[in-house]
Design a protein around this motif. Structure first.
Motif, PDB file in Angstrom:
ATOM      1  N   ALA A 120      43.681  52.273  41.982  1.00  0.00           N
ATOM      2  CA  ALA A 120      42.313  52.442  42.485  1.00  0.00           C
ATOM      3  C   ALA A 120      41.286  52.105  41.411  1.00  0.00           C
ATOM      4  O   ALA A 120      40.221  51.526  41.693  1.00  0.00           O
ATOM      5  CB  ALA A 120      42.118  53.880  42.977  1.00  0.00           C
ATOM      6  N   VAL A 121      41.593  52.438  40.166  1.00  0.00           N
ATOM      7  CA  VAL A 121      40.690  52.071  39.059  1.00  0.00           C
ATOM      8  C   VAL A 121      40.594  50.559  38.955  1.00  0.00           C
ATOM      9  O   VAL A 121      39.496  49.986  38.752  1.00  0.00           O
ATOM     10  CB  VAL A 121      41.199  52.685  37.746  1.00  0.00           C
ATOM     11  N   LEU A 122      41.719  49.875  39.111  1.00  0.00           N
ATOM     12  CA  LEU A 122      41.708  48.415  39.057  1.00  0.00           C
ATOM     13  C   LEU A 122      40.869  47.828  40.184  1.00  0.00           C
ATOM     14  O   LEU A 122      40.103  46.870  39.986  1.00  0.00           O
ATOM     15  CB  LEU A 122      43.147  47.898  39.132  1.00  0.00           C
ATOM     16  N   VAL A 123      40.947  48.413  41.384  1.00  0.00           N
ATOM     17  CA  VAL A 123      40.140  47.944  42.519  1.00  0.00           C
ATOM     18  C   VAL A 123      38.656  48.119  42.204  1.00  0.00           C
ATOM     19  O   VAL A 123      37.817  47.232  42.493  1.00  0.00           O
ATOM     20  CB  VAL A 123      40.539  48.691  43.805  1.00  0.00           C
ATOM     21  N   CYS A 124      38.297  49.276  41.629  1.00  0.00           N
ATOM     22  CA  CYS A 124      36.888  49.511  41.279  1.00  0.00           C
ATOM     23  C   CYS A 124      36.396  48.471  40.265  1.00  0.00           C
ATOM     24  O   CYS A 124      35.250  47.996  40.327  1.00  0.00           O
ATOM     25  CB  CYS A 124      36.717  50.920  40.712  1.00  0.00           C
ATOM     26  N   TRP A 125      37.258  48.120  39.328  1.00  0.00           N
ATOM     27  CA  TRP A 125      36.868  47.107  38.332  1.00  0.00           C
ATOM     28  C   TRP A 125      36.605  45.763  38.994  1.00  0.00           C
ATOM     29  O   TRP A 125      35.648  45.063  38.660  1.00  0.00           O
ATOM     30  CB  TRP A 125      37.988  47.002  37.302  1.00  0.00           C
ATOM     31  N   LEU A 176      33.940  46.774  51.803  1.00  0.00           N
ATOM     32  CA  LEU A 176      34.258  45.358  51.966  1.00  0.00           C
ATOM     33  C   LEU A 176      33.019  44.500  51.645  1.00  0.00           C
ATOM     34  O   LEU A 176      31.990  44.631  52.300  1.00  0.00           O
ATOM     35  CB  LEU A 176      34.711  45.094  53.404  1.00  0.00           C
ATOM     36  N   PRO A 177      33.088  43.630  50.640  1.00  0.00           N
ATOM     37  CA  PRO A 177      31.926  42.794  50.269  1.00  0.00           C
ATOM     38  C   PRO A 177      31.785  41.609  51.243  1.00  0.00           C
ATOM     39  O   PRO A 177      32.306  40.525  50.976  1.00  0.00           O
ATOM     40  CB  PRO A 177      32.263  42.335  48.849  1.00  0.00           C
ATOM     41  N   GLY A 207      30.981  44.580  40.404  1.00  0.00           N
ATOM     42  CA  GLY A 207      29.751  43.777  40.486  1.00  0.00           C
ATOM     43  C   GLY A 207      29.329  43.470  41.903  1.00  0.00           C
ATOM     44  O   GLY A 207      28.245  42.899  42.104  1.00  0.00           O
ATOM     45  N   ALA A 208      30.120  43.828  42.923  1.00  0.00           N
ATOM     46  CA  ALA A 208      29.795  43.466  44.303  1.00  0.00           C
ATOM     47  C   ALA A 208      29.418  44.653  45.170  1.00  0.00           C
ATOM     48  O   ALA A 208      28.813  44.475  46.245  1.00  0.00           O
ATOM     49  CB  ALA A 208      30.993  42.750  44.943  1.00  0.00           C
ATOM     50  N   ILE A 209      29.757  45.890  44.780  1.00  0.00           N
ATOM     51  CA  ILE A 209      29.516  47.079  45.594  1.00  0.00           C
ATOM     52  C   ILE A 209      28.748  48.085  44.758  1.00  0.00           C
ATOM     53  O   ILE A 209      28.880  48.155  43.521  1.00  0.00           O
ATOM     54  CB  ILE A 209      30.863  47.690  46.072  1.00  0.00           C
ATOM     55  N   ASP A 210      27.948  48.897  45.440  1.00  0.00           N
ATOM     56  CA  ASP A 210      27.165  49.938  44.779  1.00  0.00           C
ATOM     57  C   ASP A 210      28.105  50.816  43.946  1.00  0.00           C
ATOM     58  O   ASP A 210      29.132  51.302  44.422  1.00  0.00           O
ATOM     59  CB  ASP A 210      26.464  50.785  45.840  1.00  0.00           C
ATOM     60  N   HIS A 211      27.705  51.037  42.697  1.00  0.00           N
ATOM     61  CA  HIS A 211      28.552  51.803  41.787  1.00  0.00           C
ATOM     62  C   HIS A 211      28.787  53.217  42.293  1.00  0.00           C
ATOM     63  O   HIS A 211      29.873  53.794  42.095  1.00  0.00           O
ATOM     64  CB  HIS A 211      27.914  51.841  40.390  1.00  0.00           C
ATOM     65  N   ARG A 212      27.788  53.815  42.933  1.00  0.00           N
ATOM     66  CA  ARG A 212      27.959  55.184  43.418  1.00  0.00           C
ATOM     67  C   ARG A 212      29.031  55.254  44.499  1.00  0.00           C
ATOM     68  O   ARG A 212      29.831  56.205  44.559  1.00  0.00           O
ATOM     69  CB  ARG A 212      26.627  55.717  43.944  1.00  0.00           C
ATOM     70  N   LEU A 258      36.087  37.497  47.899  1.00  0.00           N
ATOM     71  CA  LEU A 258      36.388  38.876  47.516  1.00  0.00           C
ATOM     72  C   LEU A 258      36.776  39.707  48.724  1.00  0.00           C
ATOM     73  O   LEU A 258      37.672  40.571  48.654  1.00  0.00           O
ATOM     74  CB  LEU A 258      35.175  39.486  46.812  1.00  0.00           C
ATOM     75  N   ALA A 259      36.109  39.425  49.870  1.00  0.00           N
ATOM     76  CA  ALA A 259      36.461  40.149  51.100  1.00  0.00           C
ATOM     77  C   ALA A 259      37.887  39.827  51.515  1.00  0.00           C
ATOM     78  O   ALA A 259      38.661  40.710  51.922  1.00  0.00           O
ATOM     79  CB  ALA A 259      35.486  39.786  52.221  1.00  0.00           C
ATOM     80  N   ALA A 260      38.272  38.555  51.432  1.00  0.00           N
ATOM     81  CA  ALA A 260      39.650  38.180  51.776  1.00  0.00           C
ATOM     82  C   ALA A 260      40.645  38.850  50.828  1.00  0.00           C
ATOM     83  O   ALA A 260      41.744  39.276  51.245  1.00  0.00           O
ATOM     84  CB  ALA A 260      39.801  36.675  51.714  1.00  0.00           C
ATOM     85  N   THR A 261      40.239  38.957  49.553  1.00  0.00           N
ATOM     86  CA  THR A 261      41.117  39.632  48.588  1.00  0.00           C
ATOM     87  C   THR A 261      41.333  41.099  48.982  1.00  0.00           C
ATOM     88  O   THR A 261      42.452  41.626  48.900  1.00  0.00           O
ATOM     89  CB  THR A 261      40.514  39.552  47.186  1.00  0.00           C
ATOM     90  N   MET A 262      40.269  41.791  49.436  1.00  0.00           N
ATOM     91  CA  MET A 262      40.395  43.187  49.831  1.00  0.00           C
ATOM     92  C   MET A 262      41.251  43.333  51.091  1.00  0.00           C
ATOM     93  O   MET A 262      42.043  44.282  51.218  1.00  0.00           O
ATOM     94  CB  MET A 262      39.009  43.797  50.058  1.00  0.00           C
ATOM     95  N   ILE A 263      41.070  42.381  52.037  1.00  0.00           N
ATOM     96  CA  ILE A 263      41.915  42.419  53.245  1.00  0.00           C
ATOM     97  C   ILE A 263      43.376  42.232  52.859  1.00  0.00           C
ATOM     98  O   ILE A 263      44.277  42.935  53.351  1.00  0.00           O
ATOM     99  CB  ILE A 263      41.470  41.340  54.247  1.00  0.00           C
TER     100      ILE A 263
END
Length: 603
Positions: free
Chosen positions: A49-54, A120-121, A58-63, A127-132
């Motif tokens: 999950a930390v790796l996903v956040c990294w 999902l960005p 730059g694409a999703i709100d940090h909060r 990046l969205a395809a990567t998350m899917i």
């Protein structure tokens, strides 16, 4: 908690129906596999999950990312807590923590599902395809790790993939719809393959547990066979010793009399013959013990219910044991705490048999002091009889085992006292059959104490209790009549014929069934004594032919008494069923033979 805990859980569920118990075993084993196989993936989940956040920083709100990471860490801690509780819990709590882990997996899938919706960005297609793809990879890993349980697979994959698929359909463009359809197809494959893998796992677990059960049953049967073989070996060894010993004395005394009879005085001859008789009675007692044990083991023991005087029965037991006690210089006491009138209902002969065995053992094993029989009865009819002695006593660790068949406190070849080791076994079994109990306790003054407790209700009518001594050889009255003796053993025929002539009867003897039928259909007899087991026509067939002749010739049926060594349960019923009028088992005393003859000749 591994396979041993699962087996222990299965044993605790033994009272359930077999099918339900097996289903419970399989379910608990699946829960155990879920916990065991998901430990590593749970620990890897948070670093991933930390790796996903990294990647999404730059694409999703940090909060949002930090909130999602906190949720993922919380679910990881929840799963760790559930796993720890499962490891500590007993087998009976497996279903409870199994349900908890399914809820935790559903929460895990929901948190990962946010990657395909909230996180999902959409502005970044790559990046969205990567998350899917990440979501589908997580679902694929879940299918592999949790393939043993369809509910666990669906708990993780459905909340992870379905919301993202729904979002793709909501976007409505061609690529999004295509992606949504692909995700639904993937979910369908997860369901189909997950169900197949789960059913295969269940089938293999069922087979394993069934094989375990068969192995346990086989081991149990093997253990039982080994115990039975040990008991059989002990039985043969005991019977060989206990029967050879009196037989040796019997044959030795017979040879001595044959060799030295002319030089012996009449008194010495009479003494030697008494020894022969006592030795034979001892041998008969051993055989009767074995037969009693066999009847009890097979459930063919019959108890009589008749009224008798309990006090008179106790006095008769003391009378029988008094000579042996006086010979050893022992005191023999009765502590009578019974009501003034104590007429009770039960099986007097079996109760006397138990008391004779207990008190006889006390006399046999006591060297100094005495033996005491104490009896009391409460208002409810419960009788308590204590048989105590001043002998060596019974060690506490042996007080239950001495009731085992062929068990003796001193089982060595050098033991001072003989015996089959069946007396206490038969005594306890008789008391249990009578609805009572028998236990071994400490005597207050040292020695052994056997306590007998049995319910004996009041009786309206009572039968006299005799001393049960060895019958006198003198017979009070003579009989008249003509008797046909059918006996193939010449020694038994000689003894029986002498007894019959001593009773004043006219005797005709034959040695087989054919001769018996020929004489019985030619000449009239007042009674027939019929041996049952003979070469050629046996006693049952001979009786059937005689009865058939009587019906055809309209002749009055002659009383036929089975005079046989068959003394097992059911032998008397078989004799009566074959058309005989009575059954007398060998060996017998003259008064027993005389009683049967008087009953049927008088009729």
């Amino acid at each position: 908690m591994g396979s041993e805990a699962v087996r222990e859980n299965a044993r605790q569920r033994a009272p359930q129906a077999p099918a339900d118990a097996l289903d419970a075993q399989v379910r608990d084993a699946q829960y155990a596999m879920i916990f065991d196989r998901s430990r590593a993936s749970n620990l890897i989940g948070t670093p991933f999950a930390v790796l996903v956040c990294w990647v999404l920083w730059g694409a999703i709100d940090h909060r949002l990312l930090l909130g999602w990471l906190g949720m993922k860490a919380g679910v990881t801690l929840w799963r760790l807590a559930v796993t720890r509780a499962y490891d500590r819990a007993g087998p009976e709590h497996v279903p409870r923590w199994g349900r908890h882990i399914l809820w935790a997996l559903a929460a895990e899938g929901t948190v990962f599902g946010l990657l395909g919706t909230v996180l999902l960005p959409l502005h970044d297609a790559a990046l969205a395809a990567t998350m899917i793809a990440t979501l589908l990879g997580i679902a694929a890993i879940g299918l592999v790790v949790l393939s043993m349980s369809l509910p666990a697979s669906l708990a993780l994959t459905v909340p992870a993939v379905l919301p993202a698929a729904a979002l793709q359909f909501w976007r409505a463009d061609a690529v999004a719809v295509y992606t949504g359809i692909g995700m639904l197809v993937f979910l369908g494959l997860v369901f189909v393959e997950g169900r197949r893998a789960s059913e295969h796992t269940r089938a293999m677990l069922r087979l394993r547990f069934q094989m375990d059960e068969l192995a346990a049953q086989r081991q149990q049967a093997l253990d039982q066979a080994e115990r039975s073989n040990a008991v059989k070996s002990q039985f043969l060894a005991t019977m060989s010793h206990e029967m050879r010993t009196p037989l040796h004395g019997l044959l030795g005394m017979a040879r001595l009399l044959q060799r030295e009879a002319p030089q012996l005085s009449p008194a010495k001859q009479a003494e030697s013959l008494q020894i022969v008789e006592r030795t034979g009675e001892h041998l008969l007692g051993i055989i009767n013990d074995v037969l009693d044990h066999s009847r009890i083991e097979s459930g063919h023991l019959r108890l009589l219910r008749q009224g008798f005087d309990l006090r008179a029965l106790l006095v008769s037991v003391l009378g029988l044991l008094k000579p042996a006690a006086l010979e050893k210089g022992l005191g023999l006491n009765l502590v009578d705490l019974l009501p003034a009138r104590c007429h009770v209902e039960g099986d007097a002969n079996r109760l006397r048999q138990v008391l004779l065995n207990l008190a006889g053992n006390a006399v046999k094993f006591t060297e100094h002091g005495g033996v005491t029989i104490a009896a009391r009865r409460d208002a409810g009819g419960t009788v308590v009889i204590d048989v105590s002695d001043t002998g060596p006593g019974v060690p506490e660790g042996e007080r239950e085992r001495i009731f085992d068949a062929f068990r003796q406190l001193d089982g060595s070849f050098s033991r001072r006292h003989g015996g089959t080791g069946l007396g206490l076994t038969i005594s306890r079994d008789l008391m249990i059959a009578m609805g009572g109990s028998l236990e071994c306790l400490d005597a207050p003054g040292g020695g052994a104490l056997f306590r007998l407790i049995v319910g004996l209700p009041d009786a309206l009518m009572t039968l006299p209790i005799g001393p049960a001594e060895t019958p006198s050889p003198a017979l009070p009255t003579l009989l008249r009549g003509r008797v046909l003796l059918v006996e193939d053993n010449p020694v038994n025929a000689l003894v029986a014929e002498a007894s019959l002539r001593r009773l004043g009867l006219e005797v005709e003897s034959v040695a087989d069934g054919e001769g018996a039928v020929a004489l019985a259909t030619r000449d009239p007899f007042d009674l027939i004594l019929m041996d049952c087991q003979m070469p050629g026509i046996d006693g049952f067939e001979a009786t059937a032919r005689i009865r058939e002749f009587e019906r055809t010739a309209s002749r009055r049926p002659v009383p036929i008494v089975a005079l046989t060594a068959n003394a097992m349960a059911g032998d008397r019923e078989r004799s009566l069923g074959a058309g005989m009028n009575d059954h007398l088992a060998k060996p017998f005393h003259d008064d027993e033979l005389g009683g049967v003859l008087r009953r049927h000749l008088a009729a």
